[in-house]
Scaffold this motif. Sequence first.
Motif, mmCIF file in Angstrom:
data_model
loop_
_atom_site.group_PDB
_atom_site.id
_atom_site.type_symbol
_atom_site.label_atom_id
_atom_site.label_comp_id
_atom_site.label_asym_id
_atom_site.label_seq_id
_atom_site.Cartn_x
_atom_site.Cartn_y
_atom_site.Cartn_z
ATOM 1 N N ASP A 1 -63.835 26.343 25.150
ATOM 2 C CA ASP A 1 -63.516 26.382 26.580
ATOM 3 C C ASP A 1 -62.389 27.402 26.782
ATOM 4 O OD1 ASP A 1 -62.966 25.989 29.229
ATOM 5 O OD2 ASP A 1 -62.512 23.842 29.064
ATOM 6 N N PHE A 2 -62.770 28.670 26.723
ATOM 7 C CA PHE A 2 -61.766 29.730 26.697
ATOM 8 C C PHE A 2 -61.016 29.850 28.023
ATOM 9 C CE2 PHE A 2 -65.079 31.099 23.633
ATOM 10 C CZ PHE A 2 -64.300 31.023 22.485
ATOM 11 N N ARG A 3 -61.703 29.581 29.134
ATOM 12 C CA ARG A 3 -61.042 29.713 30.434
ATOM 13 C C ARG A 3 -59.909 28.689 30.561
ATOM 14 N NH1 ARG A 3 -64.484 29.575 35.946
ATOM 15 N NH2 ARG A 3 -64.660 31.809 35.559
ATOM 16 N N SER A 4 -60.174 27.410 30.244
ATOM 17 C CA SER A 4 -59.128 26.392 30.315
ATOM 18 C C SER A 4 -58.032 26.677 29.298
ATOM 19 C CB SER A 4 -59.724 25.004 30.065
ATOM 20 O OG SER A 4 -60.667 24.681 31.061
ATOM 21 N N ALA A 5 -58.444 27.131 28.109
ATOM 22 C CA ALA A 5 -57.458 27.460 27.078
ATOM 23 C C ALA A 5 -56.510 28.543 27.565
ATOM 24 C CB ALA A 5 -58.163 27.920 25.803
ATOM 25 N N LEU A 6 -57.060 29.549 28.245
ATOM 26 C CA LEU A 6 -56.230 30.652 28.729
ATOM 27 C C LEU A 6 -55.152 30.144 29.681
ATOM 28 C CD1 LEU A 6 -55.777 33.741 28.863
ATOM 29 C CD2 LEU A 6 -57.325 33.757 30.820
ATOM 30 N N GLY A 7 -55.547 29.296 30.634
ATOM 31 C CA GLY A 7 -54.575 28.786 31.596
ATOM 32 C C GLY A 7 -53.452 28.023 30.925
ATOM 33 N N LEU A 8 -53.799 27.145 29.970
ATOM 34 C CA LEU A 8 -52.791 26.360 29.267
ATOM 35 C C LEU A 8 -51.886 27.236 28.403
ATOM 36 C CD1 LEU A 8 -55.153 23.432 28.309
ATOM 37 C CD2 LEU A 8 -53.080 23.194 29.706
ATOM 38 N N LEU A 9 -52.478 28.181 27.720
ATOM 39 C CA LEU A 9 -51.690 29.027 26.817
ATOM 40 C C LEU A 9 -50.797 29.993 27.579
ATOM 41 C CD1 LEU A 9 -54.471 29.623 24.152
ATOM 42 C CD2 LEU A 9 -52.340 28.352 23.809
ATOM 43 N N GLU A 10 -51.225 30.438 28.747
ATOM 44 C CA GLU A 10 -50.343 31.267 29.575
ATOM 45 C C GLU A 10 -49.113 30.463 30.021
ATOM 46 O OE1 GLU A 10 -52.891 34.792 31.656
ATOM 47 O OE2 GLU A 10 -53.108 32.804 32.543
ATOM 48 N N LYS A 11 -49.315 29.192 30.357
ATOM 49 C CA LYS A 11 -48.174 28.337 30.711
ATOM 50 C C LYS A 11 -47.285 28.109 29.494
ATOM 51 C CE LYS A 11 -50.593 25.852 34.412
ATOM 52 N NZ LYS A 11 -51.165 24.548 34.830
ATOM 53 N N ALA A 12 -47.919 27.938 28.320
ATOM 54 C CA ALA A 12 -47.137 27.755 27.094
ATOM 55 C C ALA A 12 -46.299 28.997 26.802
ATOM 56 C CB ALA A 12 -48.063 27.457 25.918
#
Length: 845
Positions: A184-195
């Motif tokens: 789930d790369f799209r959700s991963a991107l959002g979380l990792l950008e916040k991280a």
Amino acid sequence: VAAAEDGARAAVRRRSVAVLGFKNLAGESEKGWLATALSEMLTTELAAGGQVRVISGANVSRVRQSLSLPYADNLKIEELQRLHSFLGADLVVIGSYLPYGGQIRLDLRVLELPGGDSVASVAEVGTEPELFDLVSRTGLRLRRALGWTGPSPEDVRAARALRPASPEAARLYVEGLARLRTFDFRSALGLLEKAAAADPGSPVIRSALSQAWTGLGYDGRGAEEAEMAFRLAGSLPKEERLAIEARLHEARKQWDQASEIYGSLWTFYPDNIEHGLRLANAQIVGGRTRDAIKTIEVLRTLPPPDGKDPRIDLAEAMNAKRMSNFELQIRASKAAETKGRNVNESLVVAQALSLQGDALLLTGTLAPARDAFLQARDLFLKAGDSTQAALMLTRVGVTLHEESSLEEAKRKFEEALDIVAPTGSIAGRALQIGNLGIIWRDQGDLRRSQEMLEQARELYVEAGDRVLETRTLTLLGPVLLSRGETVEGGRLIERALVMARQSGTRLDEARALDSLALVRQRQGEYAEARRLHEQAWAIARELKDVNRGATMEAGSAEALVYLGNLPLARKRFSEALATKREVGDKVGAAAILGSLARLSYRAGDLAAAKRYSQDHLATAREVGARLQEAEALRDLGLWSFASDDLFSARQRLEEALERSTPLGADLNAVSCRLILASITLAEQRDPAGVERVAREVAAWYGARGIVGHQARALLVAAQALLQQGRIPAAGEMAARARTLAVQNEDREIQILVTATAATIEVAADRWKEALGQVQWAIDESKRSGLVTANLSARLSLGSVQLRMQDRAALQTLQSVHQESASRGFAYFARQARMALEVVEKAGVR
């Protein structure tokens, strides 16, 4: 690499441990992230100092997905045995955690594999804000319980550098990792950008962010984050630092440098099969297939279970694919499939089936290929990898396209687009949009095809994927050529050729060369076109791409027709048609039938031309190739014109024009307009209107550098001027046509323009020039076997002789009348008969 191989052979295998993750006893979903967080942190703690080989969280996640293992504090014996076979682990850490009253209780057990004996257990309590300390204490107690020495202060500092800066950053990071591992790369991107915003200096967050961008198809953004991760990685443990550096080179597609780093990793850590597999992958993608063979051989010598890992067989299959060794590709992928099924590793089975399907597809075994892709799709969907599932549907669509089942193929591409769109994958969207562009092209809707291919190209540019941008250019350029846009189409194709050679993609180089040959044909450079077609054909043979090779062979035959070598052209067309029929490519077969019809017409076999065109029309209608249907109607209209059936000719040409216009098939539409103008001239009607249309068509061709057809149009304009009695203007127009015809290598155009221009020369009382021109046209057409052009040239000679009151006119015209009638060229026969009537009235004997 050699050092890595020597190291692997001499490897002293460290004990290996896998942290399997922990069960959430509270069942609270908001605390579910701790399962991944505790696993990742404990993995880092136990890896410090390198006394044991700690299996990465990514590999543990892969195996959990394949075996459908739940988070549990107890495992069955058969599950433990599979874990031992899969991971090569000697020890596994399992357990549970219980969040309560602001605290976390962590209970762990260490089991020895494959038997499952418990060798250590630890319980610790801490708070969520003190999560890092809780895991550190747990790790130290586990080490003591297992008899391992504690890490050095330097090892502790290096391990801490792997941690995010705060529990909140850690939560976002591990939740992003969990999404990455479920594709789930799209959700991963959002979380990792916040991280990354919470901890801008974390190299591991940046590295994961790079993988998310790459998973979505944004290679450029992925490379930027990989570079940032590398810059921040100086304080990491050696193994992790080198791994981040290798991923940077992968993101940049610097495969030689990536191979070098993975080779170093395998040298330093020869018991870690992951480094060997990544080395093989970098060598394969980078085209170093011989080096990859050696690496794979060494991987097989590793002690069990590593040496029997099915991923080694997958690597061998991928390397065989790179070498176009389809027999080995099938054999190796079947070995991987068998091993994967034996241990229920579904992702390995899916990848193996995909590789089998690829080999079967490229060797023209379409039904078994389709079955393999559909099985792989189901397995990828089960694993949650929708991107790969969509790719399998794409390949099913390709098999249907190869069989010319265009509507079915379109439905598969649309279905794949529906699957991939929600994932946010730019590359996945671009692939399906591009495939739909190909379908629209084959169905003849050039306007929609161009729109789709331009969209796909823009997406690939945005993603930074130069290889697929190149491939799209090789498709877009010929569509523009079919619309008559020779200059822009040629520019795109030349760019594609440069890019293909830079990236080393041989198939794309062949496609670009074949398309560039079409540009040269449009420009009248047929010798160069033949050379380019044959160069492309040679690459296709080298790659064992039978179907595309047949397309390129047919392209070389087309150039030979224009150069006047009809026997060799016919031989190559026949071979290519047989191949197309053998592989079931009806769209390609239809195009060759059209080419054979036009060759037969030039060779004077009007009956065969009609048969081929009828077959062309029927096949085009069967597969829904609307542009080819319009082209077949145009040709049938021209054959009716030659048969002196002007009513049928006009009817078919008007239908062809009507069908071509909404498709954006401007080149075919303009050709129809010119033939219709010629029919009007033959009916001796509206010469001024014919002149206007011919001038417009000539200007259209001229603006696009299509000089041969421009010469044809100018010749029709000259004939219209002559019919109006404007002899000087007709002579000037004919001279312009001859000048252009000389620049063009199409023998037939040169002959027809020269012979017809001679009749205008004689009208201006330039007898000597006219005779010389028409005699050259007769000799050249006879030498080249261009029978139809020869009849036309001899008819022109009869007209010249008649104007000169030469006694030879009677014999010339009688000969033309007799041969034209016998071959079915009733229009020429009628023209010769009318001229003979003039001879008889004039008393020329």
